[in-house]
Design a protein around this motif. Sequence first.
Motif, PDB file in Angstrom:
ATOM      1  N   ILE A 135       0.829  -1.196   0.000  1.00  0.00           N
ATOM      2  CA  ILE A 135       0.000   0.000   0.000  1.00  0.00           C
ATOM      3  C   ILE A 135       0.875   1.262   0.000  1.00  0.00           C
ATOM      4  O   ILE A 135       0.528   2.240  -0.616  1.00  0.00           O
ATOM      5  CB  ILE A 135      -0.997  -0.008   1.183  1.00  0.00           C
ATOM      6  N   ALA A 156      -8.134   1.721  -2.384  1.00  0.00           N
ATOM      7  CA  ALA A 156      -9.069   0.616  -2.592  1.00  0.00           C
ATOM      8  C   ALA A 156     -10.445   1.047  -2.096  1.00  0.00           C
ATOM      9  O   ALA A 156     -10.569   2.016  -1.336  1.00  0.00           O
ATOM     10  CB  ALA A 156      -8.586  -0.610  -1.824  1.00  0.00           C
ATOM     11  N   SER A 157     -11.461   0.317  -2.496  1.00  0.00           N
ATOM     12  CA  SER A 157     -12.833   0.714  -2.145  1.00  0.00           C
ATOM     13  C   SER A 157     -13.144   0.590  -0.658  1.00  0.00           C
ATOM     14  O   SER A 157     -14.120   1.138  -0.185  1.00  0.00           O
ATOM     15  CB  SER A 157     -13.828  -0.115  -2.947  1.00  0.00           C
ATOM     16  N   SER A 158     -12.313  -0.107   0.092  1.00  0.00           N
ATOM     17  CA  SER A 158     -12.571  -0.298   1.526  1.00  0.00           C
ATOM     18  C   SER A 158     -11.613   0.513   2.398  1.00  0.00           C
ATOM     19  O   SER A 158     -11.361   0.141   3.538  1.00  0.00           O
ATOM     20  CB  SER A 158     -12.463  -1.781   1.870  1.00  0.00           C
ATOM     21  N   SER A 159     -11.090   1.601   1.896  1.00  0.00           N
ATOM     22  CA  SER A 159     -10.085   2.383   2.618  1.00  0.00           C
ATOM     23  C   SER A 159     -10.710   3.335   3.631  1.00  0.00           C
ATOM     24  O   SER A 159     -11.790   3.877   3.416  1.00  0.00           O
ATOM     25  CB  SER A 159      -9.250   3.204   1.640  1.00  0.00           C
ATOM     26  N   GLU A 194      -5.788   3.225   5.770  1.00  0.00           N
ATOM     27  CA  GLU A 194      -5.955   1.808   6.104  1.00  0.00           C
ATOM     28  C   GLU A 194      -6.770   1.160   4.996  1.00  0.00           C
ATOM     29  O   GLU A 194      -7.864   1.621   4.680  1.00  0.00           O
ATOM     30  CB  GLU A 194      -6.676   1.652   7.432  1.00  0.00           C
ATOM     31  N   SER A 195      -6.198   0.116   4.404  1.00  0.00           N
ATOM     32  CA  SER A 195      -6.863  -0.534   3.283  1.00  0.00           C
ATOM     33  C   SER A 195      -6.493  -2.006   3.232  1.00  0.00           C
ATOM     34  O   SER A 195      -5.302  -2.347   3.232  1.00  0.00           O
ATOM     35  CB  SER A 195      -6.443   0.157   1.975  1.00  0.00           C
ATOM     36  N   GLU A 196      -7.493  -2.846   3.190  1.00  0.00           N
ATOM     37  CA  GLU A 196      -7.314  -4.289   3.031  1.00  0.00           C
ATOM     38  C   GLU A 196      -6.295  -4.866   4.011  1.00  0.00           C
ATOM     39  O   GLU A 196      -5.412  -5.639   3.638  1.00  0.00           O
ATOM     40  CB  GLU A 196      -6.937  -4.601   1.587  1.00  0.00           C
ATOM     41  N   GLY A 197      -6.363  -4.450   5.277  1.00  0.00           N
ATOM     42  CA  GLY A 197      -5.491  -4.965   6.324  1.00  0.00           C
ATOM     43  C   GLY A 197      -4.109  -4.341   6.380  1.00  0.00           C
ATOM     44  O   GLY A 197      -3.296  -4.722   7.209  1.00  0.00           O
ATOM     45  N   GLU A 198      -3.823  -3.405   5.512  1.00  0.00           N
ATOM     46  CA  GLU A 198      -2.529  -2.724   5.512  1.00  0.00           C
ATOM     47  C   GLU A 198      -2.716  -1.264   5.889  1.00  0.00           C
ATOM     48  O   GLU A 198      -3.794  -0.704   5.730  1.00  0.00           O
ATOM     49  CB  GLU A 198      -1.876  -2.814   4.131  1.00  0.00           C
TER      50      GLU A 198
END
Length: 75
Positions: free
Chosen positions: A1, A22-25, A61-65
């Motif tokens: 990331i 990402a869309s989940s950030s 914060e995105s996808e666990g990173e």
Amino acid sequence: IKNTVKNNPNPVETTLYIAGLASSSIVSIYSITGALVLQQMVTETIDVSSLYKGMYFVKIESEGEKTVQKFIKRW
């Protein structure tokens, strides 16, 4: 990331642009003292016009990173 997410311009006056999200950030902005001043779900533009001038940290914060980058608010 860390290598895929970039913020600009730096210094910024009114709008901070973040590319590569990402869309989940979740985007969080902290003052130099560590106080959370702004938090929002994914967006490529963040209105920072209400912030005082100075240095800030943006945590993404995105996808666990996570990555933290600094920016300077001008004016």
